[in-house]
Write a protein that holds these residues in place. Structure first.
Motif, PDB file in Angstrom:
ATOM      1  N   ARG A 520      21.451  -0.502  16.820  1.00  0.00           N
ATOM      2  CA  ARG A 520      21.509  -2.146  16.790  1.00  0.00           C
ATOM      3  C   ARG A 520      20.070  -2.795  15.551  1.00  0.00           C
ATOM      4  N   ALA A 521      19.421  -2.237  16.339  1.00  0.00           N
ATOM      5  CA  ALA A 521      18.327  -2.656  15.284  1.00  0.00           C
ATOM      6  C   ALA A 521      17.507  -2.006  13.899  1.00  0.00           C
ATOM      7  N   ASN A 522      18.388  -0.585  14.519  1.00  0.00           N
ATOM      8  CA  ASN A 522      18.064   0.031  13.245  1.00  0.00           C
ATOM      9  C   ASN A 522      18.766  -0.031  12.019  1.00  0.00           C
ATOM     10  N   ILE A 523      19.788   0.354  12.330  1.00  0.00           N
ATOM     11  CA  ILE A 523      21.276  -0.325  11.244  1.00  0.00           C
ATOM     12  C   ILE A 523      20.711  -1.911  10.846  1.00  0.00           C
ATOM     13  N   ALA A 524      20.113  -2.367  11.227  1.00  0.00           N
ATOM     14  CA  ALA A 524      19.623  -3.742  10.753  1.00  0.00           C
ATOM     15  C   ALA A 524      18.974  -3.577   9.956  1.00  0.00           C
ATOM     16  N   TRP A 525      17.101  -2.668  10.256  1.00  0.00           N
ATOM     17  CA  TRP A 525      16.645  -2.698   9.404  1.00  0.00           C
ATOM     18  C   TRP A 525      16.596  -1.804   8.237  1.00  0.00           C
ATOM     19  N   ARG A 527      20.044  -1.790   6.951  1.00  0.00           N
ATOM     20  CA  ARG A 527      20.025  -2.360   5.976  1.00  0.00           C
ATOM     21  C   ARG A 527      19.772  -4.034   5.330  1.00  0.00           C
ATOM     22  N   ARG A 528      19.080  -3.808   5.490  1.00  0.00           N
ATOM     23  CA  ARG A 528      17.503  -4.812   5.101  1.00  0.00           C
ATOM     24  C   ARG A 528      16.949  -4.057   3.847  1.00  0.00           C
ATOM     25  N   ARG A 529      17.362  -2.897   4.312  1.00  0.00           N
ATOM     26  CA  ARG A 529      15.954  -1.317   3.762  1.00  0.00           C
ATOM     27  C   ARG A 529      17.616  -1.781   1.992  1.00  0.00           C
ATOM     28  N   LYS A 530      18.208  -1.986   2.018  1.00  0.00           N
ATOM     29  CA  LYS A 530      19.440  -1.696   1.402  1.00  0.00           C
ATOM     30  C   LYS A 530      19.486  -2.900   0.159  1.00  0.00           C
ATOM     31  N   THR A 531      19.876  -4.203   0.741  1.00  0.00           N
ATOM     32  CA  THR A 531      19.734  -4.938  -0.080  1.00  0.00           C
ATOM     33  C   THR A 531      18.198  -5.792   0.060  1.00  0.00           C
ATOM     34  N   THR A 532      17.357  -5.816   0.194  1.00  0.00           N
ATOM     35  CA  THR A 532      16.456  -6.443  -0.163  1.00  0.00           C
ATOM     36  C   THR A 532      15.457  -5.490  -0.549  1.00  0.00           C
ATOM     37  N   ARG A 533      14.068  -5.758  -1.744  1.00  0.00           N
ATOM     38  CA  ARG A 533      13.134  -5.396  -2.489  1.00  0.00           C
ATOM     39  C   ARG A 533      12.696  -3.713  -1.864  1.00  0.00           C
ATOM     40  N   LEU A 534      12.787  -4.145  -0.273  1.00  0.00           N
ATOM     41  CA  LEU A 534      12.355  -3.073   0.815  1.00  0.00           C
ATOM     42  C   LEU A 534      12.756  -1.468   0.015  1.00  0.00           C
ATOM     43  N   GLY A 535      13.652  -1.397  -0.348  1.00  0.00           N
ATOM     44  CA  GLY A 535      14.660   0.132  -0.794  1.00  0.00           C
ATOM     45  C   GLY A 535      14.157   0.511  -1.939  1.00  0.00           C
ATOM     46  N   MET A 643      13.972   6.739   6.660  1.00  0.00           N
ATOM     47  CA  MET A 643      12.796   6.382   5.149  1.00  0.00           C
ATOM     48  C   MET A 643      13.653   7.761   4.409  1.00  0.00           C
ATOM     49  N   LYS A 644      12.651   7.423   3.858  1.00  0.00           N
ATOM     50  CA  LYS A 644      12.573   8.422   2.430  1.00  0.00           C
ATOM     51  C   LYS A 644      11.727  10.103   2.401  1.00  0.00           C
ATOM     52  N   ILE A 757      27.122   6.635   8.764  1.00  0.00           N
ATOM     53  CA  ILE A 757      28.207   6.384   8.195  1.00  0.00           C
ATOM     54  C   ILE A 757      29.130   6.066   7.360  1.00  0.00           C
ATOM     55  N   ARG A 758      29.540   4.536   8.509  1.00  0.00           N
ATOM     56  CA  ARG A 758      29.315   3.158   8.160  1.00  0.00           C
ATOM     57  C   ARG A 758      29.023   3.003   7.074  1.00  0.00           C
ATOM     58  N   LEU A 759      27.647   2.463   7.690  1.00  0.00           N
ATOM     59  CA  LEU A 759      26.762   1.636   6.608  1.00  0.00           C
ATOM     60  C   LEU A 759      26.608   2.305   5.437  1.00  0.00           C
ATOM     61  N   ASN A 760      26.891   3.256   5.056  1.00  0.00           N
ATOM     62  CA  ASN A 760      26.259   3.684   3.676  1.00  0.00           C
ATOM     63  C   ASN A 760      27.684   4.195   2.903  1.00  0.00           C
TER      64      ASN A 760
END
Length: 941
Positions: A520-525, A527-535, A643-644, A757-760
């Motif tokens: 849960r914590a990793n998926i939340a992080w 998702r935040r990476r994908k939807t915010t400027r962090l990514g 991470m990348k 897989i679901r996140l992507n």
């Protein structure tokens, strides 16, 4: 069937996409739709030889007929990038090919030999993968450090210890000849080597070149057949038994990655004066000035403080070592993320979610290509050496699949059939785990349980065969020097007791809770990476996480060491000769019930077990350090995974569980020591006996946490007892892993790979997920009642211009073909890609074809006016047996059909009339909607 990126109208536009700006974010990496590196979609050989399968094409016209059924058009029958293969069609093509070869085998001796070679090509491919894995992996371990490096230490370094000369079985001349031949056969090695050398390595190398002769330099550069190890000079990536194909084997790369990562990890703390290519352990092997209590200290190995300041004591030395540790970590992580970003965005992450999606039938071209293989191998070493909380075992599955995909191009049978290639990739995933962990049976079960989507018995046998060959080769050459294949060999002398099942189950509960919390914590992080400027700042993110990790990990010896080292330390069963803090017990004498100490150390020296021992100050110091390390690992792993950079999850998860297990094991040990008269202890633990083994608790905890994160069961149990050699402790492992899975499933049904897989948004139908709703096919099909009518083609009467207009106005990947617009009686289904290629080919190769030319999907074209333009016959590209269901078919049945047959689409009819179509994407969107998730999260077709 929506395919927004597929609206091109000509052969050239399919082969060379007009725009390079069509990008999509996969697994956190920016990917290019135009990447066709893996297998060119329009390979002229791809799809040839299937003219009689019913999928070849032909064009004909009245008076100017042109039948191309015996000349398949290049590209017809292949797939566009980011699309799902048609398993049924691929298997049908393979059966037809096999039937044709078998029928021709009776006509000539050459055809018979061709039939025999085709039958054994799969076994030969498995033999190559298994044999090369075993040979090269063994060579990477044994020859590198036991012979070649030791010979080099004498030739290239005057500071090398004389004791090394006794260990070298080869002469320098024979090595030079053998390795020069390898270099000639692999001319790519020098160019790859030059790219992999860093500024740090070049600066160190420049100090030694002045004293090297020309022959020594020739030997130095011939030591790297493929030299994929970053920041490493040739002695660190030797595989002298490998020619070019062997250099691409999973075993060779696994050995290179492991040894180079070990060396770079030690390089953060110091340098070996005997030869900078030696890591800390090998540097002190030949030293005569090493004491048993300080076996890791020798004059040949100096820390950065000793090199720069001349002293290893004091605050200044500590600060120098601290700064060098952080600088090296930042340098390694910076190089890793820059290489991934610049050369191979697919090389980031674990790779297992994408491998699962590819094995389910999805196409991601370039994901298993040569550049991904090279960059992932290089950056994996850098990422592991930087000290980030990640492992290399998971990405080795991706590396092994890249190797297998490249080797598949040597065999036409696998190069031209996507379904057959996926059978090889399933076996490669098994071999990757086998080589990484030394667990051949566990690797096969891992591929069956966790990775593969289609795993027939033939693939199971071939996977087992490849693992058998790899294991036999490894055992014959004895790469670890202990006559064993395992990575963390342990030897516990105390049997476990039934009462201990309670703490083992508690470890299982902890593993399940940690697994669910981590997901849960990793998926939340992420998702935040994908939807915010962090990514948008992947390099900065990697550097910040690396800096924080290095800053916090250096003061604690258990966080400073690598994950594999930490797990090995925690699994260790303390003996009389151990000098670790965890083994600092007051063991000089043993307590009796009366409180009198007896039994001298000499009396115990000949025993396999040690008595109950009170913990010394070193143990208590280690316990609080491990407690801090536990919280540190739990937090930093959440933000590191995804991470990348290449990042595996096996070792970090096992490290968390091993720490928790060791803490509980020491607590149980001290309880049994100080309260052996308690009821729960009295029956099975007497005073003076060795009752509790803390290392066993660490092993069980590691398995429980890994099971909670990945939800593996059978394969994990087998991997753990193969990994540690602890066959006697299967029952505790089973109890902890099963408890972990139950607890984690109660909090969330998805494992970490399924969650990513679901996140992507990958089009992956999970076979383990149950469909509990009562919807029907008509509730999912398109068009919906409010949508426009379904776009169809008629079997006759439509012109080339009309069909091209339909394709220009829509972005569907295929079209149903009906008798007429009025009857809507279904005839078949034609793919958009095949249609575009065939029409474009007809305009080029058939004289007189214009937009007014009629298109027929009939077997026999009716007579046409002689003065009219020639007609185009496309019967050959029409699928005459598309899968259909009625509108009242339960979706649970339709879902099983898609899962078990690997369908791309299914047509919906009512009394023979076409009503609509259901695609895999429609099912995934419907399931997401029924689960209160965003249906638009499914990104691909």
């Amino acid at each position: 069937m929506d395919n927004a990126g597929y609206c091109n109208e000509t052969y050239e536009s399919l082969h060379n996409p007009a725009s390079d700006d069509e990008l999509v974010d996969i697994a956190g990496a920016t990917l290019d739709f135009s990447n066709t590196e893996d297998v060119p979609p329009l390979d002229p050989e791809y799809g040839s030889g299937y003219g009689n399968t019913g999928y070849s094409n032909g064009m004909t016209g009245n008076g100017k007929l042109m039948d191309l059924l015996d000349e398949p058009v290049p590209g017809v029958g292949t797939y566009e990038d980011f699309n799902t293969i048609d398993w049924v069609r691929e298997k049908s093509k393979d059966r037809d090919r096999h039937r044709e070869i078998t029928s021709k085998s009776e006509q000539s001796t050459w055809a018979l030999l061709h039939s025999i070679s085709d039958a054994f090509s799969g076994w030969l491919l498995m033999l190559l993968i298994g044999l090369m894995s075993g040979v090269c992996n063994s060579a990477s371990y044994t020859v590198e450090y036991s012979s070649l490096l030791l010979s080099l230490s004498q030739t290239l370094s005057p500071l090398s210890s004389p004791s090394f000369s006794l260990l070298s079985p080869f002469s320098l001349s024979s090595l030079s000849s053998l390795l020069s031949l390898s270099s000639l056969l692999c001319p790519l090695s020098l160019s790859v080597l030059s790219l992999s050398l860093s500024v740090l390595s070049l600066s160190v190398l420049s100090l030694s070149l002045s004293s090297l002769s020309l022959s020594s330099l020739s030997l130095l550069f011939s030591l790297c057949p493929l030299s994929l190890c970053p920041l490493s000079l040739c002695p660190l990536s030797l595989c002298p038994l490998s020619l070019c194909p062997l250099s691409l084997s999973p075993g060779a790369l696994a050995g290179c990655i492991d040894i180079s990562a070990h060396w770079l990890t030690d390089l953060k703390e110091g340098v070996c004066l005997s030869g900078f290519w030696f890591n800390h352990e090998h540097c002190c092997w030949g030293s005569n000035q090493t004491t048993f209590q300080e076996r890791d200290k020798c004059p040949q190995w100096q820390s950065w403080a000793e090199l720069l300041g001349g002293s290893s004591e004091g605050a200044a030395a500590y600060i120098v070592n601290y700064l060098m540790f952080m600088l090296c970590a930042l340098l390694f992580s910076f190089l890793a993320v820059i290489l991934v970003r610049a050369f191979a965005p697919y090389a980031c992450g674990s790779g297992i979610p994408e491998i699962k999606t590819i094995l389910s039938g999805f196409i991601i071209r370039g994901y298993l290509g040569k550049w991904t293989l090279i960059i992932k191998t290089i950056t994996l070493v850098l990422a592991v050496s930087s000290g980030l909380s990640l492992g290399k075992e998971g990405p080795l599955v991706h590396v092994a699949c890249c190797c297998a995909n490249i080797l598949c191009h040597l065999f036409t049978k696998y190069r031209q059939n996507e379904a057959k290639r996926r059978e090889v990739l399933s076996a490669a995933a098994a071999v990757g785990v086998s080589v990484a962990f030394g667990a051949p049976i566990g690797g096969v079960l891992f591929s069956l349980e966790e990775v593969s989507y289609y795993f027939p018995l033939k693939t199971l046998w071939r996977s087992f065969f490849a693992a058998l060959v790899a294991a036999f080769t490894l055992r014959s050459i004895n790469p670890f020097g202990n006559s064993r294949l395992v990575l963390f060999y342990v030897e516990f002398h105390t049997p476990w007791h039934m009462v201990e099942l309670v703490p083992f189950i508690l470890l299982g509960i902890f593993g399940g809770l940690w697994g669910a919390l981590f997901i849960r914590a990793n998926i939340a992080w992420c998702r935040r990476r994908k939807t915010t400027r962090l990514g948008h700042y992947p390099v900065l993110e990697v550097l910040v996480v690396t800096g924080i990790t290095a800053l916090l990990s250096f003061p604690n010896s258990y966080t400073r060491m690598s994950g594999s080292e930490l797990i090995s330390e925690l699994f260790n069963d303390c003996s009389l000769l151990d000098s670790s803090q965890l083994c600092d017990y007051n063991s000089s004498e043993n307590r009796s019930d009366s409180g009198v100490f007896s039994a001298s150390l000499t009396d115990r020296a000949f025993s396999n077990t040690l008595p109950d021992r009170p913990a010394g100050p070193g143990v208590y110091t280690a316990l609080w350090q491990l407690a801090l390390a536990l919280f540190f690992k739990m937090l930093v792993t959440v933000v590191t995974f995804g991470m990348k950079v290449p990042s595996g999850l096996f070792i970090p998860s096992m490290a968390v569980g091993a720490i928790a297990g060791r803490l509980l094991g020491v607590a149980m040990e001290q309880m049994a020591l100080n309260h052996h008269d308690w009821l729960i202890v009295k029956g099975w633990c007497s005073s003076g006996a060795d009752c509790i083994t803390p290392g066993l608790y660490a092993m069980v905890g590691a398995a429980a946490c890994l099971g909670g994160v990945t939800r593996m069961t059978i394969s994990l149990v087998v991997i753990m007892f193969e990994l540690t050699g602890g066959l006697e402790y299967i029952v505790p492992l089973m109890a902890a892993i099963m408890t972990s899975k139950w607890v984690a499933d109660a909090l969330g049904r998805e494992g970490i790979y399924e969650a990513h897989i679901r996140l992507n948004g990958y089009p992956f139908l999970e076979t383990k997920e149950e469909y509990e709703h009562k919807t029907l096919a008509q509730d999912v099909m398109r068009p919906r009642p409010s949508d426009p009518l379904l776009v169809v083609l008629t079997q006759e009467g439509m012109s080339v211009g009309e069909i091209e207009g339909v394709m220009a106005d829509t972005d569907y990947s295929g079209f149903p073909v009906v008798v007429s617009q009025e009857s809507q009686r279904l005839v078949g289904f034609v793919l958009r890609r095949d249609l575009v290629i065939s029409l474009d080919n007809a305009r080029k190769r058939q004289e007189g074809v214009v937009s007014a030319s009629l298109v027929f999907f009939l077997e026999h074209v009716p007579p046409q006016p002689f003065s009219g333009p020639p007609v185009v016959k496309l019967r050959g590209i029409l699928d005459l047996s598309p899968f259909t269901v009625t509108d009242h078919t339960p979706m649970a049945i339709a879902l099983d059909i898609f899962r078990k047959l690997g369908l791309r689409q299914c047509l919906v009819t009512h009394n023979g009339r076409l009503l609509g179509i259901i695609t895999k994407k429609d099912i995934l969107k419907h399931m997401a909607q029924m689960s209160n998730r965003d249906p638009d999260s499914i990104l691909f077709n």
